[in-house]
Design an enzyme around this catalytic site. Sequence first.
Site, PDB file in Angstrom:
ATOM      1  N   ASN A 153       0.891  -1.260   0.018  1.00 55.71           N
ATOM      2  CA  ASN A 153      -0.179   0.072  -0.065  1.00 55.71           C
ATOM      3  C   ASN A 153       0.785   1.250  -0.145  1.00 55.71           C
ATOM      4  O   ASN A 153       0.266   2.366  -0.579  1.00 55.71           O
ATOM      5  CB  ASN A 153      -1.017  -0.002   1.198  1.00 55.71           C
ATOM      6  CG  ASN A 153      -0.238  -0.338   2.409  1.00 55.71           C
ATOM      7  OD1 ASN A 153       0.286  -1.524   2.533  1.00 55.71           O
ATOM      8  ND2 ASN A 153      -0.245   0.353   3.413  1.00 55.71           N
ATOM      9  N   CYS A 326       4.805  11.615  11.963  1.00 59.15           N
ATOM     10  CA  CYS A 326       3.772  12.256  12.752  1.00 59.15           C
ATOM     11  C   CYS A 326       2.251  11.745  11.941  1.00 59.15           C
ATOM     12  O   CYS A 326       1.334  11.430  12.593  1.00 59.15           O
ATOM     13  CB  CYS A 326       3.598  13.788  12.720  1.00 59.15           C
ATOM     14  SG  CYS A 326       4.862  14.363  13.692  1.00 59.15           S
TER      15      CYS A 326
END
Length: 394
Positions: A153, A326
């Site tokens: 992915n 993040c």
Amino acid sequence: MKKIVYADNAATTPVSPQVLEALLPYYKSEYGNPSSVYSLAQQARAAVDDARKKVADALHAQPNEIYFTSCGTEADNWALKGTMRRLAQKGKRHLLTTNIEHHAILHSCAALEKEGFEITYLPVDTYGQIDPAQVEQAIREDTGLVSIMYANNEIGTILPISEIGAICRQKGVLFHTDAVQAVGNVPIDVVAQNIDMLSLSGHKLNAPKGIGALYLRKGVVIDTFMDGGSQERGRRAGTENVAGIVALGTAIAYATQHLDERIAHETALRDRCIQSLLQIPHTRLNGDPVRRLPGNVNVSFEGIEGESMLMMLDMHGICASSGSACTSGSLDPSHVLLAIGLPHEVAHGSLRLSWGVQNTMEEVEYVLETLPPIIQRLRSMSPLWEKITAGENN
Ligand SMILES: *Cc1c(COP(=O)(O)O)cnc(C)c1O
């Protein structure tokens, strides 16, 4: 209205107009429970059966080998935990997978390790590839299951599923593949490819979120995952998500009928994008350059922080993703980018653009105009970039 360019189809896809049209009646007039006897309910039952046939046809499977689930994650959890818990009775406690799987697989493996199962995580090469010989060598006497993703992915690498399937069948080991990214983007034939189990998800192929499926080859018996009523032939309880199932059937049939066009379209967008982005100095392509998902672009720009790049792209209406910290809610960059050997700081500067059927070349060109000045601006503010280029101009 602000222009939006959606280039994050590996995260999710928009519901296509024909899928929306097909599912709406099941939220309006066709609300019967497929398990009830009156004709309103039997229409819902017929719709579920029809969708099951469409999913089966797309994979070259039989309808009674398809089990609808709530998502791709559930199909992955069920395949791994259901198989291993069942095979433990036969003394098979070893599972073979790779170090670039989706968290639905990796975290299922971690849960199985806590139950005492042994897992081998095969390392990939710099393209994110597995050599089928690695699989052959790693299969042990007590290996019950091999689970290797069809296509990654993040970096788009397509793995050698047919070769791995043949090895597993010959060795008598069950083979599962997480094909969530592959279904609708590459041709799949579970019979010819010796696949015993396959996970897929609706929202990655223009159906809504909250519907997935597990293909389970006839004769393969695994533990149930959801206990309750007798839906899905007693193997996956819970009243069917009829609208979601109809949507998945419609989406998968449409994607497979138009597969060649879809591949050609997405490949053109991808290749134009990669060719242009690689003109930017200190940029590298992540993933396999050839055996690659048609819509996947993943590049690393040295001296760039992924989050800042995503925020600046967002200000220009561009939706993309990054393998930097993040974004994933942790301090480490993506496990996939680290697995292919990228240093942390290069992984932090990665950008994934995943193009879908609904995207246009104009949108690609807009990204290609918008991105280089952003890279230049971020680099001009980066102490890391100063270090990288020190000595180049004198
Ligand atoms: C999206 C994705 C999943 C999870 O599917 P959901 O339907 O979102 O749970 C699993 N594996 C891969 C490779 C994915 O891309």
